[in-house]
Scaffold this active site. Structure first.
Site, PDB file in Angstrom:
ATOM      1  CB  CYS A   1      -4.722  -4.638  21.670  1.00 65.05           C
ATOM      2  SG  CYS A   1      -4.542  -5.494  20.104  1.00 65.05           S
TER       3      CYS A   1
ATOM      4  CG  HIS B   1      -1.015  -2.619  22.527  1.00 68.32           C
ATOM      5  ND1 HIS B   1      -0.594  -3.922  22.438  1.00 68.32           N
ATOM      6  CD2 HIS B   1      -1.826  -2.397  21.453  1.00 68.32           C
ATOM      7  CE1 HIS B   1      -1.134  -4.475  21.361  1.00 68.32           C
ATOM      8  NE2 HIS B   1      -1.878  -3.569  20.753  1.00 68.32           N
TER       9      HIS B   1
ATOM     10  CG  ASN C   1      -0.819  -5.740  17.880  1.00 75.41           C
ATOM     11  OD1 ASN C   1      -0.874  -6.237  19.003  1.00 75.41           O
ATOM     12  ND2 ASN C   1      -1.752  -4.938  17.414  1.00 75.41           N
TER      13      ASN C   1
HETATM   14  N1  ACO Z   1       1.974  -3.863   2.085  1.00 75.37           N
HETATM   15  C1  ACO Z   1       1.896  -2.965   1.082  1.00 75.37           C
HETATM   16  N2  ACO Z   1       0.851  -2.159   0.912  1.00 75.37           N
HETATM   17  C2  ACO Z   1      -0.173  -2.256   1.768  1.00 75.37           C
HETATM   18  C3  ACO Z   1      -0.160  -3.174   2.842  1.00 75.37           C
HETATM   19  C4  ACO Z   1       0.974  -3.989   2.980  1.00 75.37           C
HETATM   20  N3  ACO Z   1       1.101  -4.886   3.972  1.00 75.37           N
HETATM   21  N4  ACO Z   1      -1.289  -3.029   3.548  1.00 75.37           N
HETATM   22  C5  ACO Z   1      -1.998  -2.065   2.959  1.00 75.37           C
HETATM   23  N5  ACO Z   1      -1.322  -1.595   1.884  1.00 75.37           N
HETATM   24  C6  ACO Z   1      -1.715  -0.552   0.927  1.00 75.37           C
HETATM   25  C7  ACO Z   1      -3.204  -0.337   0.913  1.00 75.37           C
HETATM   26  O1  ACO Z   1      -3.832  -1.248   0.032  1.00 75.37           O
HETATM   27  C8  ACO Z   1      -3.287   1.088   0.391  1.00 75.37           C
HETATM   28  O2  ACO Z   1      -3.109   1.062  -1.005  1.00 75.37           O
HETATM   29  P1  ACO Z   1      -3.970   2.053  -1.953  1.00 75.37           P
HETATM   30  O3  ACO Z   1      -3.566   3.429  -1.527  1.00 75.37           O
HETATM   31  O4  ACO Z   1      -3.513   1.658  -3.316  1.00 75.37           O
HETATM   32  O5  ACO Z   1      -5.401   1.722  -1.658  1.00 75.37           O
HETATM   33  C9  ACO Z   1      -2.049   1.753   0.992  1.00 75.37           C
HETATM   34  O6  ACO Z   1      -1.172   0.686   1.377  1.00 75.37           O
HETATM   35  C10 ACO Z   1      -2.374   2.593   2.212  1.00 75.37           C
HETATM   36  O7  ACO Z   1      -3.205   1.833   3.082  1.00 75.37           O
HETATM   37  P2  ACO Z   1      -3.658   2.395   4.483  1.00 75.37           P
HETATM   38  O8  ACO Z   1      -4.471   1.366   5.174  1.00 75.37           O
HETATM   39  O9  ACO Z   1      -4.248   3.741   4.297  1.00 75.37           O
HETATM   40  O10 ACO Z   1      -2.225   2.537   5.179  1.00 75.37           O
HETATM   41  P3  ACO Z   1      -1.876   3.201   6.554  1.00 75.37           P
HETATM   42  O11 ACO Z   1      -0.809   4.199   6.364  1.00 75.37           O
HETATM   43  O12 ACO Z   1      -3.093   3.601   7.311  1.00 75.37           O
HETATM   44  O13 ACO Z   1      -1.183   1.990   7.326  1.00 75.37           O
HETATM   45  C11 ACO Z   1      -1.788   0.398   9.037  1.00 75.37           C
HETATM   46  C12 ACO Z   1      -1.923   0.818   7.559  1.00 75.37           C
HETATM   47  C13 ACO Z   1      -0.325   0.057   9.262  1.00 75.37           C
HETATM   48  C14 ACO Z   1      -2.653  -0.814   9.274  1.00 75.37           C
HETATM   49  C15 ACO Z   1      -2.177   1.567   9.942  1.00 75.37           C
HETATM   50  O14 ACO Z   1      -3.427   2.079   9.542  1.00 75.37           O
HETATM   51  C16 ACO Z   1      -2.253   1.154  11.377  1.00 75.37           C
HETATM   52  O15 ACO Z   1      -1.268   0.841  11.992  1.00 75.37           O
HETATM   53  N6  ACO Z   1      -3.446   1.220  11.968  1.00 75.37           N
HETATM   54  C17 ACO Z   1      -3.623   0.888  13.357  1.00 75.37           C
HETATM   55  C18 ACO Z   1      -3.673  -0.564  13.557  1.00 75.37           C
HETATM   56  C19 ACO Z   1      -3.534  -0.827  15.028  1.00 75.37           C
HETATM   57  O16 ACO Z   1      -2.772  -0.196  15.718  1.00 75.37           O
HETATM   58  N7  ACO Z   1      -4.263  -1.726  15.580  1.00 75.37           N
HETATM   59  C20 ACO Z   1      -4.109  -1.836  17.026  1.00 75.37           C
HETATM   60  C21 ACO Z   1      -5.139  -2.461  17.634  1.00 75.37           C
HETATM   61  S1  ACO Z   1      -5.016  -4.129  17.253  1.00 75.37           S
HETATM   62  C22 ACO Z   1      -6.116  -4.958  18.276  1.00 75.37           C
HETATM   63  O17 ACO Z   1      -6.760  -4.428  19.132  1.00 75.37           O
HETATM   64  C23 ACO Z   1      -6.293  -6.423  17.974  1.00 75.37           C
END
Ligand code: ACO
Length: 325
Positions: A115, A252, A282
């Site tokens: 990214c 980004h 993204n």
């Molecule tokens: N829909 C519904 N529920 C979901 C989904 C979904 N799409 N995805 C995960 N959940 C659930 C999980 O299973 C979890 O359930 P549980 O509590 O029963 O286990 C719950 O939601 C919380 O999951 P988390 O992963 O803790 O959720 P979080 O608030 O951290 O959000 C996210 C997840 C959006 C991926 C966030 O962590 C994020 O944005 N991280 C950064 C990602 C990023 O920016 N990447 C950039 C670099 S990309 C690159 O370089 C290629």
């Protein structure tokens, strides 16, 4: 004393026709529009058609950038294409772009920093132009992340999209002052200790397969804001500027929450933040030039504006750039 700067002559972008909404995704995996919007800010993303490759998106973005710059493809002697989703393992997709534009002089190569790819490509092209070895460059970010997603993994498949963006950089003599046009500073960082937090579980040397994107989202999130803001402070310190001098913050586009938290920490006003993650998802290396082109096309970014670019991604890699439009 005058100095060579890489001045942006124009920009262009391309998004595949097909739009995939959160509601459509919710019909495929256990998710909802509400969850995706609340956690990421994403509402929809574009998906490349069958037979539409990264180089095809890149060529369309490059053609748009050349038209916007008002320069002929033959004046380009350097193409740096940032991508993690090349058409083939080799040759570089950049040579497919070069060939597609009818150019057979100069150099073209791919650059892979996930990214952060566009910021890394911008810094690389800027150095090569300022060295005097090249005169005019296309810097492109293009991705087809839809091809490396595990469409059964709701934790990742809702986050990414396809697209391409490009800019034309021209080596020009500038007064050597903070008011110069062009790339004023770039700062690149990597830390391979984090490589298992965001990776693709395949590759030519390891599995002989393409593999799928795997991510510990919470871990990425935890590091993102600190890394982004550190490298932006480096850019401010190198140029004697501050958040107040920034006209547009063009980050980004991974997650609205990360963008908002970074802007807040840096005291950048929300109205200066360019956001496209809602419509593009993204798009990895393509996200900054896509956002930039959106803000140029709608008239927000004007000649003389100071743009702050930043990215963070797999590796981890991260970087920043200050560019005067
Ligand atoms: N829909 C519904 N529920 C979901 C989904 C979904 N799409 N995805 C995960 N959940 C659930 C999980 O299973 C979890 O359930 P549980 O509590 O029963 O286990 C719950 O939601 C919380 O999951 P988390 O992963 O803790 O959720 P979080 O608030 O951290 O959000 C996210 C997840 C959006 C991926 C966030 O962590 C994020 O944005 N991280 C950064 C990602 C990023 O920016 N990447 C950039 C670099 S990309 C690159 O370089 C290629």
């Amino acid at each position: 004393m005058t100095m060579t700067r890489s001045v942006v002559l124009g920009c262009g972008s391309y998004l595949p026709e097909k739009v995939l909404t959160n509601a459509e995704l919710a019909a495929k995996v256990d998710t909802s529009d509400e969850w995706i919007v609340q956690r990421t800010g994403i509402r929809e993303r574009h998906i490349a058609a069958e037979g539409e490759f990264t180089s095809h998106l890149a060529i369309k973005a490059a053609q748009a950038a050349l038209a916007d710059a008002g320069v002929d493809a033959q004046s380009i002697d350097l193409i740096v294409l940032a991508t993690s989703t090349p058409d083939n393992t080799f040759p570089a997709s950049a040579v497919a772009v070069q060939n597609g534009l009818g150019i057979n002089h100069g150099a073209a190569f791919d650059l892979q920093a996930v990214c952060s790819g566009f910021v890394f490509a911008l810094a690389t092209a800027d150095s090569l132009l300022r060295s005097g070895n090249f005169r005019r460059a296309l810097v492109i970010g293009a991705e087809t992340f839809s091809r490396i997603l595990d469409w059964s993994d709701r934790g990742t498949c809702v986050l990414f999209g396809d697209g391409a963006g490009a800019i034309v950089l021209d080596a020009q003599q500038q007064p050597g002052a903070p008011s110069d046009r062009g790339v004023l500073t770039t700062h690149l960082r990597s830390d391979g200790r984090h490589k298992a937090k965001l990776f693709v579980d395949g590759g030519p040397s390891s599995t002989q397969t393409v593999g799928h994107l795997r991510m510990e989202g919470r871990e990425v999130f935890k590091h993102a804001v600190g890394m982004i803001t550190d490298v932006i402070v480096d850019a401010f310190n190198a140029t004697g500027t501050s958040a107040e001098d920034v006209d547009w913050f063009i980050p980004h586009q991974a997650n609205k929450r990360i963008i908002d938290a970074s802007a807040h920490k840096l005291h950048i006003a929300p109205q200066k933040v360019v956001l496209t993650v809602d419509r593009h998802g993204n798009t990895s290396a393509a996200s900054i030039p896509l956002a930039l082109c959106t803000a140029v096309a709608d008239g927000r970014v004007k000649r003389g504006d100071l743009l702050l670019l930043e990215a963070m991604g797999g590796g981890f890699t991260w970087g920043s750039a200050l560019v005067r439009w």
